[in-house]
Design a protein around this motif. Structure first.
Motif, short mmCIF file in Angstrom:
data_model
loop_
_atom_site.label_atom_id
_atom_site.label_comp_id
_atom_site.label_asym_id
_atom_site.label_seq_id
_atom_site.Cartn_x
_atom_site.Cartn_y
_atom_site.Cartn_z
N ARG A 139 0.86 -1.23 -0.04
CA ARG A 139 -0.02 -0.06 0.04
C ARG A 139 0.84 1.31 -0.07
O ARG A 139 1.83 1.29 0.67
N LEU A 140 0.32 2.45 -0.57
CA LEU A 140 1.15 3.47 -0.62
C LEU A 140 0.67 4.19 0.71
O LEU A 140 -0.12 4.40 1.24
N ASN A 141 1.70 4.85 1.48
CA ASN A 141 1.82 5.42 2.54
C ASN A 141 2.65 6.73 2.27
O ASN A 141 3.07 7.17 1.20
N ARG A 142 2.66 7.67 3.28
CA ARG A 142 3.28 9.12 3.07
C ARG A 142 4.71 8.86 2.82
O ARG A 142 5.19 9.84 2.04
N ARG A 143 5.45 8.08 3.88
CA ARG A 143 6.83 7.84 3.54
C ARG A 143 7.10 7.67 1.96
O ARG A 143 8.07 8.23 1.55
N LYS A 144 6.45 6.45 1.55
CA LYS A 144 6.76 5.93 0.18
C LYS A 144 6.54 7.14 -0.85
O LYS A 144 7.23 7.30 -1.76
N ALA A 145 5.16 7.88 -0.67
CA ALA A 145 5.22 8.91 -1.48
C ALA A 145 6.17 10.18 -1.51
O ALA A 145 6.44 10.50 -2.57
N LEU A 146 6.66 10.40 -0.23
CA LEU A 146 7.43 11.41 -0.32
C LEU A 146 8.78 10.98 -0.78
O LEU A 146 9.56 11.65 -1.40
N GLY A 301 18.26 9.65 -1.14
CA GLY A 301 17.24 10.00 -0.22
C GLY A 301 15.78 9.36 -0.39
O GLY A 301 15.24 9.05 0.55
N GLY A 302 15.41 9.37 -1.72
CA GLY A 302 14.10 8.84 -2.06
C GLY A 302 14.14 7.39 -2.00
O GLY A 302 13.20 6.74 -1.37
N ILE A 303 15.39 6.64 -2.48
CA ILE A 303 15.35 5.20 -2.24
C ILE A 303 15.26 5.09 -0.75
O ILE A 303 14.63 4.11 -0.45
N TRP A 304 16.10 5.77 0.26
CA TRP A 304 16.02 5.31 1.63
C TRP A 304 14.44 5.59 2.13
O TRP A 304 14.21 4.70 3.06
N LEU A 305 13.91 6.49 1.67
CA LEU A 305 12.58 6.64 2.48
C LEU A 305 11.47 5.56 2.01
O LEU A 305 10.89 5.27 2.91
N VAL A 306 11.84 5.12 0.82
CA VAL A 306 10.83 3.97 0.62
C VAL A 306 11.19 2.59 1.14
O VAL A 306 10.42 2.10 1.58
N THR A 307 12.69 2.35 1.05
CA THR A 307 13.12 1.13 1.53
C THR A 307 13.21 1.02 3.10
O THR A 307 13.12 -0.27 3.60
#
Length: 317
Positions: A139-146, A301-307
């Motif tokens: 599911r999509l969440n705020r952290r993944k979207a960011l 940074g984007g990769i870290w937020l998602v993973t």
């Protein structure tokens, strides 16, 4: 390649996911200067879409046959597929390889490389959004979207060279086709993820590349395409592109099989970054160093937020 429980453990280990996904993106990024060099060696003009499709078709046919030969040597069930399995793999090949690259090459001929790189990155958004509606554990969440937003800003940073580069008007045959290609690839990748739950990922990838590449070649030749001047240099380049496709697609399919789509697809942001850096290195294209650094920081940074988001077990819906 690993299989069974050990394969799942290997391909879901966070460090391995990062390293293997980054390797895939590095290989795909190297395809940008490789394709341009191939066009020059084979005298394929910018508007010669038919020959571009022939070039792409040969690349993927070779990649598919190479993967199938490797799978056969490793004892994989290359010839044990049912008629239904072959039909589903054929559909995947026609979508993920044939249809996607038709839109991509036509679109690239009608827009700039900068705009194509940026619009092609929308595939990550499509993957994350489609996975949100298809897989219960993705599911999509705020952290993944960011994370996706930060990564996309990074892609823009490495591609922007001037304030007026993006002022061109949006066109269907150019930017529109690039977006359609990104959507086709995202949707086909999710279908491939489902299919890989029943079929060996390496065998599936080999067949789909070969089938999709054959379709591209047939369409290209039927519309007047040809490859002229196939010397040692051009043949070596074509072989390299086949190898990079075989390795990258096989690893990517395995990663998608054992991980959430959103977690893996965010690494797509690295492809245009590597593509720009390698184009600057091998083609002499001018890239500002500080923008490269900013882009890489944003993408990482984007990769870290998602993973770094809370993980669930690597099962699919």
């Amino acid at each position: 390649m690993l299989s069974g429980v050990s394969g799942a453990a290997f391909f879901t280990r966070p460090r391995n996911v990062v390293l293997l996904a980054t390797l895939c993106c590095l290989l795909w990024g190297s395809a940008y200067p490789a394709i341009k060099s191939g066009y020059a060696l084979l005298a394929i003009g910018r508007d010669d879409t038919a020959s571009q499709l022939v070039f792409a078709g040969w690349r993927f046919v070779l990649a598919g046959l190479l993967l199938l030969a490797m799978a056969r040597a490793m004892g994989r069930p290359v010839l044990a597929l049912s008629r239904g399995d072959l039909g589903r793999i054929g559909l995947l090949g026609l979508a993920q390889t044939s249809l996607q690259y038709v839109f991509f090459y036509v679109g690239l001929a009608h827009t700039t490389g900068v705009r194509a790189s940026i619009f092609n990155a929308t595939g990550t958004f499509f993957s994350v959004l489609l996975a949100h509606f298809i897989f219960h554990n993705d599911r999509l969440n705020r952290r993944k979207a960011l994370g996706c937003l930060v990564g996309f800003v990074g892609v823009m940073a490495v591609n922007l060279r001037g304030a007026h580069e993006l002022d061109a008007e949006f066109t269907l045959l150019g930017d529109g086709f690039i977006v359609i290609a990104a959507f086709v690839l995202s949707a086909a990748s999710i279908f491939g993820k489902r299919l890989s739950q029943q079929i060996d990922a390496m065998v599936m990838t080999g067949y789909q590349l070969a089938i999709g590449g054959l379709a591209l070649s047939l369409v290209g030749h039927a519309t007047g395409g040809e490859l002229r001047g196939m010397g040692v240099a051009a043949a070596s380049l074509l072989l390299y592109m086949a190898i990079l496709s075989a390795v990258a697609f096989a690893l990517w399919a395995a990663l998608l099989k054992h991980n959430r789509v959103g977690m893996v697809s965010v690494f797509n942001f690295l492809i245009p970054v590597f593509g720009a850096l390698l184009s600057a290195l091998f083609l002499g294209e001018e890239i500002l160093a500080w923008r490269n650094a900013v882009a890489l920081l944003l993408v990482c940074g984007g990769i870290w937020l998602v993973t770094a988001a809370p993980r669930t077990s690597p099962t699919s819906a």
